[in-house]
Design a protein around this motif. Structure first.
Motif, PDB file in Angstrom:
ATOM      1  N   VAL A  21      10.105  12.271 -11.552  1.00 17.46           N
ATOM      2  CA  VAL A  21       9.944  13.177 -12.690  1.00 17.46           C
ATOM      3  C   VAL A  21       8.722  12.730 -13.481  1.00 17.46           C
ATOM      4  CG1 VAL A  21      10.962  14.046 -14.829  1.00 17.46           C
ATOM      5  CG2 VAL A  21      12.422  13.628 -12.824  1.00 17.46           C
ATOM      6  N   ASN A  22       7.777  13.647 -13.647  1.00 14.38           N
ATOM      7  CA  ASN A  22       6.552  13.437 -14.423  1.00 14.38           C
ATOM      8  C   ASN A  22       5.633  12.353 -13.860  1.00 14.38           C
ATOM      9  OD1 ASN A  22       7.033  15.526 -16.240  1.00 14.38           O
ATOM     10  ND2 ASN A  22       8.264  14.210 -17.577  1.00 14.38           N
ATOM     11  N   ILE A  23       5.771  12.068 -12.584  1.00 12.36           N
ATOM     12  CA  ILE A  23       4.750  11.342 -11.822  1.00 12.36           C
ATOM     13  C   ILE A  23       4.670  12.010 -10.468  1.00 12.36           C
ATOM     14  CG2 ILE A  23       5.057   9.121 -12.989  1.00 12.36           C
ATOM     15  CD1 ILE A  23       6.642   8.154 -10.601  1.00 12.36           C
ATOM     16  N   GLY A  24       3.549  11.844  -9.787  1.00 10.51           N
ATOM     17  CA  GLY A  24       3.383  12.469  -8.485  1.00 10.51           C
ATOM     18  C   GLY A  24       4.255  11.817  -7.429  1.00 10.51           C
ATOM     19  N   PRO A  25       4.269  12.382  -6.219  1.00  8.48           N
ATOM     20  CA  PRO A  25       5.106  11.827  -5.156  1.00  8.48           C
ATOM     21  C   PRO A  25       4.520  10.580  -4.499  1.00  8.48           C
ATOM     22  CG  PRO A  25       3.905  13.729  -4.345  1.00  8.48           C
ATOM     23  CD  PRO A  25       3.622  13.641  -5.819  1.00  8.48           C
ATOM     24  N   SER A  26       3.249  10.304  -4.716  1.00  7.34           N
ATOM     25  CA  SER A  26       2.638   9.154  -4.055  1.00  7.34           C
ATOM     26  C   SER A  26       2.798   7.905  -4.900  1.00  7.34           C
ATOM     27  CB  SER A  26       1.152   9.409  -3.780  1.00  7.34           C
ATOM     28  OG  SER A  26       0.446   9.537  -4.985  1.00  7.34           O
ATOM     29  N   GLY A  27       2.973   6.791  -4.217  1.00  6.81           N
ATOM     30  CA  GLY A  27       3.144   5.528  -4.902  1.00  6.81           C
ATOM     31  C   GLY A  27       4.615   5.196  -5.058  1.00  6.81           C
ATOM     32  N   ALA A  28       4.981   3.982  -4.674  1.00  6.37           N
ATOM     33  CA  ALA A  28       6.370   3.549  -4.786  1.00  6.37           C
ATOM     34  C   ALA A  28       6.398   2.060  -5.078  1.00  6.37           C
ATOM     35  CB  ALA A  28       7.135   3.849  -3.495  1.00  6.37           C
ATOM     36  N   GLU A  29       7.329   1.633  -5.899  1.00  7.02           N
ATOM     37  CA  GLU A  29       7.466   0.215  -6.203  1.00  7.02           C
ATOM     38  C   GLU A  29       8.373  -0.445  -5.184  1.00  7.02           C
ATOM     39  OE1 GLU A  29       8.332  -0.675 -10.342  1.00  7.02           O
ATOM     40  OE2 GLU A  29       7.761   1.376 -10.869  1.00  7.02           O
ATOM     41  N   ILE A  30       8.110  -1.719  -4.880  1.00  6.24           N
ATOM     42  CA  ILE A  30       8.866  -2.391  -3.838  1.00  6.24           C
ATOM     43  C   ILE A  30      10.305  -2.697  -4.275  1.00  6.24           C
ATOM     44  CG2 ILE A  30       6.851  -3.327  -2.666  1.00  6.24           C
ATOM     45  CD1 ILE A  30       9.016  -5.640  -4.704  1.00  6.24           C
ATOM     46  N   GLY A  31      10.609  -2.635  -5.570  1.00  7.10           N
ATOM     47  CA  GLY A  31      11.963  -2.900  -6.017  1.00  7.10           C
ATOM     48  C   GLY A  31      12.956  -1.843  -5.584  1.00  7.10           C
ATOM     49  N   GLY A  32      12.488  -0.606  -5.401  1.00  6.09           N
ATOM     50  CA  GLY A  32      13.342   0.469  -4.903  1.00  6.09           C
ATOM     51  C   GLY A  32      13.055   0.679  -3.436  1.00  6.09           C
ATOM     52  N   ALA A  33      14.095   0.913  -2.643  1.00  2.92           N
ATOM     53  CA  ALA A  33      13.889   1.125  -1.218  1.00  2.92           C
ATOM     54  C   ALA A  33      12.995   2.338  -1.011  1.00  2.92           C
ATOM     55  CB  ALA A  33      15.216   1.304  -0.507  1.00  2.92           C
ATOM     56  N   PHE A  34      11.967   2.155  -0.202  1.00  8.67           N
ATOM     57  CA  PHE A  34      11.007   3.224   0.041  1.00  8.67           C
ATOM     58  C   PHE A  34      11.463   4.057   1.225  1.00  8.67           C
ATOM     59  CE2 PHE A  34       7.342   4.862   2.360  1.00  8.67           C
ATOM     60  CZ  PHE A  34       6.726   5.600   1.372  1.00  8.67           C
ATOM     61  N   GLY A  35      11.423   5.367   1.087  1.00  4.40           N
ATOM     62  CA  GLY A  35      11.683   6.231   2.223  1.00  4.40           C
ATOM     63  C   GLY A  35      12.911   7.076   2.033  1.00  4.40           C
ATOM     64  N   GLY A  36      13.754   7.145   3.058  1.00  2.00           N
ATOM     65  CA  GLY A  36      14.911   8.019   3.035  1.00  2.00           C
ATOM     66  C   GLY A  36      14.583   9.412   3.506  1.00  2.00           C
ATOM     67  N   GLU A  37      13.563   9.545   4.350  1.00  2.00           N
ATOM     68  CA  GLU A  37      13.151  10.874   4.801  1.00  2.00           C
ATOM     69  C   GLU A  37      14.270  11.552   5.591  1.00  2.00           C
ATOM     70  OE1 GLU A  37       9.737  12.973   7.575  1.00  2.00           O
ATOM     71  OE2 GLU A  37       9.682  10.826   7.232  1.00  2.00           O
ATOM     72  N   LYS A  38      14.534  12.816   5.255  1.00  2.00           N
ATOM     73  CA  LYS A  38      15.682  13.510   5.853  1.00  2.00           C
ATOM     74  C   LYS A  38      15.490  13.729   7.348  1.00  2.00           C
ATOM     75  CE  LYS A  38      13.828  18.045   4.492  1.00  2.00           C
ATOM     76  NZ  LYS A  38      13.988  19.179   3.572  1.00  2.00           N
ATOM     77  N   GLU A  39      14.260  13.956   7.795  1.00  2.00           N
ATOM     78  CA  GLU A  39      14.031  14.268   9.206  1.00  2.00           C
ATOM     79  C   GLU A  39      14.364  13.096  10.114  1.00  2.00           C
ATOM     80  OE1 GLU A  39      10.836  16.938  11.581  1.00  2.00           O
ATOM     81  OE2 GLU A  39       9.983  15.289  10.439  1.00  2.00           O
ATOM     82  N   THR A  40      14.250  11.874   9.604  1.00  2.00           N
ATOM     83  CA  THR A  40      14.461  10.699  10.449  1.00  2.00           C
ATOM     84  C   THR A  40      15.799  10.028  10.202  1.00  2.00           C
ATOM     85  OG1 THR A  40      13.428   9.208   8.842  1.00  2.00           O
ATOM     86  CG2 THR A  40      11.991  10.268  10.443  1.00  2.00           C
ATOM     87  N   GLY A  41      16.634  10.627   9.412  1.00  2.00           N
ATOM     88  CA  GLY A  41      17.928  10.038   9.156  1.00  2.00           C
ATOM     89  C   GLY A  41      17.922   8.999   8.051  1.00  2.00           C
ATOM     90  N   GLY A  42      16.819   8.854   7.343  1.00  5.41           N
ATOM     91  CA  GLY A  42      16.824   8.030   6.142  1.00  5.41           C
ATOM     92  C   GLY A  42      16.384   6.601   6.311  1.00  5.41           C
ATOM     93  N   GLY A  43      15.272   6.360   6.973  1.00  2.00           N
ATOM     94  CA  GLY A  43      14.736   5.007   7.046  1.00  2.00           C
ATOM     95  C   GLY A  43      14.383   4.482   5.665  1.00  2.00           C
ATOM     96  N   ARG A  44      14.662   3.198   5.407  1.00  2.00           N
ATOM     97  CA  ARG A  44      14.414   2.636   4.075  1.00  2.00           C
ATOM     98  C   ARG A  44      13.839   1.233   4.223  1.00  2.00           C
ATOM     99  NH1 ARG A  44      18.866   1.593   1.387  1.00  2.00           N
ATOM    100  NH2 ARG A  44      18.347   2.330  -0.685  1.00  2.00           N
ATOM    101  N   GLU A  45      12.716   0.995   3.557  1.00  2.00           N
ATOM    102  CA  GLU A  45      12.058  -0.301   3.598  1.00  2.00           C
ATOM    103  C   GLU A  45      11.912  -0.858   2.184  1.00  2.00           C
ATOM    104  OE1 GLU A  45       8.865  -0.021   7.166  1.00  2.00           O
ATOM    105  OE2 GLU A  45       8.589   1.411   5.555  1.00  2.00           O
ATOM    106  N   ALA A  46      11.551  -2.118   2.101  1.00  2.00           N
ATOM    107  CA  ALA A  46      11.196  -2.808   0.854  1.00  2.00           C
ATOM    108  C   ALA A  46      12.432  -3.225   0.072  1.00  2.00           C
ATOM    109  CB  ALA A  46      10.210  -1.993   0.016  1.00  2.00           C
ATOM    110  N   GLY A  47      12.708  -2.623  -1.089  1.00  2.00           N
ATOM    111  CA  GLY A  47      13.672  -3.181  -2.026  1.00  2.00           C
ATOM    112  C   GLY A  47      15.090  -2.670  -1.870  1.00  2.00           C
ATOM    113  N   SER A  48      15.824  -2.701  -3.006  1.00  2.00           N
ATOM    114  CA  SER A  48      17.223  -2.293  -3.064  1.00  2.00           C
ATOM    115  C   SER A  48      18.041  -3.113  -2.068  1.00  2.00           C
ATOM    116  CB  SER A  48      17.340  -0.788  -2.818  1.00  2.00           C
ATOM    117  OG  SER A  48      18.645  -0.324  -3.028  1.00  2.00           O
ATOM    118  N   ASP A  49      18.901  -2.453  -1.283  1.00  2.00           N
ATOM    119  CA  ASP A  49      19.704  -3.176  -0.298  1.00  2.00           C
ATOM    120  C   ASP A  49      19.187  -2.964   1.116  1.00  2.00           C
ATOM    121  OD1 ASP A  49      20.372  -0.542   0.059  1.00  2.00           O
ATOM    122  OD2 ASP A  49      22.530  -0.877   0.165  1.00  2.00           O
ATOM    123  N   SER A  50      17.893  -2.636   1.248  1.00  2.00           N
ATOM    124  CA  SER A  50      17.338  -2.394   2.582  1.00  2.00           C
ATOM    125  C   SER A  50      17.321  -3.651   3.443  1.00  2.00           C
ATOM    126  CB  SER A  50      15.922  -1.805   2.487  1.00  2.00           C
ATOM    127  OG  SER A  50      15.055  -2.671   1.805  1.00  2.00           O
TER     128      SER A  50
END
Length: 507
Positions: A450-479
């Motif tokens: 919300v109120n930022i573009g879609p590009s750029g992600a912080e490593i503290g939150g898992a990056f990804g979750g793309e629906k087409e691939t079943g939700g791959g997630r890298e970097a932070g959170s519980d990945s």
């Protein structure tokens, strides 16, 4: 057309400082090129599938030793890697600029992501927690424990040539895994430099880091296939095109291996009537044109409310022709080159299809910045009435398709109505619109901003979750759990062995 300074002497000086042996830069079949000038920087020897298999076997042996090292001690190796990256940040970033074409600030930002994930993983090495679970049996305790998985294969793309490796490697290493990396054929030099920095960290760490713990495989498709097919690689993390993912995924599934796929995005943003248009303009321009539109999170589709369409799109049309396109090494340049000729041709083909579908195109022409083998383009803005087939197809280039909407529900539905679903955003000051967008009825993408573009992600939150691939997630959170296997342990601390309701067995 301007004659740009040669990239060759700068690249070789950087590689030398980063610890890459000059002897391996010549005599091979893989041409490492610079999109900045179009020059060939090195000719590298490619690994054979047989060599790749041997390297994976050695990595498996390294894993068997590394899993015995306590996790906090494993974190110390990653901490040392972070120190090496800090010391080499400017040089590695400059090499990213030369080989991937990113402007200097973006190259520095990518290396900073590597440093950040190392910091994150060091803390994680003391937090690989499992649960204690209440047992239904008397005098019993259940608990979950997390164990190293094995060899993690990493296949990375040119657009984030070093950060993607670090997202995977830092977590895999603290989890007790070995890593085998097959980088893009378009960016092998930065991979060699990164591996040299890891070797420095491992040397400082000492003999607890076994040989083969981090392995680099330079090569093409056959090397990637060897990595995907090897039975001692239980997880392959692959970043690239959806076409590549459709080949990798079934092969891994056939041998019950894990796939962590981050593929195309075709990301969208919505501009609501209440949006702060100054903030929105900066966010949209950066997301659509940054890295010459060659991010998996680049903004490619824009839905603008009819009440602000003319005012906002009018400002975009003024901004687009004025964005500085040129040598990414130069101060003030915001858009560097496309990676190669194939990317340029794909962009021109997409614009041809867009015009045929009724699109009105601003920009997109080739910018004569360097010689014939370097491909610079003016970012393209395409006004189009609906999501034609070309809009649904992701083109890895700076093309932004702009469409008008009347109802927010229709805009969200249109945003979601593509196969890809990596990242998304809405620009609004209306709390209800923002909450709807991030709710289960809103964006179906792995990232919803919300109120930022879609590009750029912080490593503290898992990056990804793309629906087409079943939700791959890298970097932070519980990945981190992707890189480990879960075991449930039950301990009987009593003197009987309950077998069933009211039945015991004593000897």
């Amino acid at each position: 057309m301007t004659t740009l300074p040669s990239a060759i002497p700068q690249a070789h000086a950087l590689l030398s400082r980063l610890g890459v042996d000059a002897a391996i830069l010549d005599g091979g079949t893989l041409a490492a090129c610079s999109p900045v000038t179009g020059e060939v920087l090195a000719q590298l020897v490619e690994a054979t599938p047989e060599q790749a298999t041997a390297a994976i076997d050695a990595a498996h042996d390294a894993y068997l030793a590394w899993r015995k090292v306590p996790a906090p001690r494993r974190g110390e190796l990653v901490r040392l890697l972070g120190e090496e990256l800090r010391a080499a940040k400017a040089d590695l970033a400059d090499l990213v600029t030369l080989e991937a074409g990113k402007v200097v600030s973006e190259g520095l930002g990518e290396v900073q992501e590597m440093i950040d994930i190392c910091d994150y993983a060091v803390g994680l090495s003391r937090q690989l927690f499992g649960l204690t679970i209440a047992s239904e049996r008397p005098d019993h305790r259940m608990m979950e424990t997390w164990r190293p998985l094995g060899v993690v294969g990493v296949i990375s793309a040119f657009n984030f040539p070093v950060a993607v490796w670090s997202w995977n490697a830092a977590l895999a290493l603290v989890c007790g895994d070995a890593v085998v990396w097959k980088p893009s054929e378009k960016t092998p030099l930065v991979a060699l430099a990164t591996q040299a920095l890891f070797a420095r960290a491992a040397a400082r760490f000492g003999p607890d880091a076994p040989s083969g713990l981090s392995t680099l495989l330079i090569g093409g498709r056959d090397v990637g296939e060897a990595l995907v097919d090897h039975p001692k690689v239980p997880l392959v993390s692959a970043t690239g095109s959806t076409a590549m993912g459709r080949q990798v995924g079934p092969k891994l599934a056939a041998r019950f291996a894990r796939a962590l796929l981050e593929l195309g995005g075709n990301n969208a943003a919505i501009v609501a009537p209440s949006a702060d248009l100054d903030l929105t303009l900066r966010g949209v321009a950066f997301a659509a044109m940054g890295t010459a539109g060659q991010r998996c999170t680049s903004l490619r589709r824009l839905f603008v409310h009819e009440s602000v369409y003319d005012a906002f799109v009018g400002r975009l049309k003024i901004a687009y022709p004025n964005v500085p396109v040129g040598d990414p090494r130069a101060a003030g340049v915001l858009v560097g080159p496309l990676i190669d000729k194939a990317a340029y041709e794909a962009m021109q083909s997409a614009l041809t299809h867009a015009r045929a579908a009724g699109g009105r195109v601003v920009g997109g022409e080739r910018a004569r910045v360097a010689g014939p083998d370097a491909y610079y383009v003016a970012p393209a803005l395409v006004e189009i009435d609906a999501q034609a087939p070309i809009v649904r197809h992701e083109t890895f280039a700076p093309i932004l398709y702009v469409m008008k909407y009347a109802e927010l529900a229709d805009a969200i539905a249109a945003q979601n109505d593509v196969a890809q679903g990596l990242s998304s955003s809405i620009f609004t000051l209306d709390l209800r619109e923002a909450e709807l967008f991030v709710s289960g009825e809103g964006s179906d993408c792995g990232i919803a901003n919300v109120n930022i573009g879609p590009s750029g992600a912080e490593i503290g939150g898992a990056f990804g979750g793309e629906k087409e691939t079943g939700g791959g997630r890298e970097a932070g959170s519980d990945s981190w759990k992707t890189y480990m296997r879960r075991a449930t342990n039950t301990v009987n601390y009593g003197t009987t062995l309950p077998l069933a309701q009211g039945v015991t067995f004593d000897v």
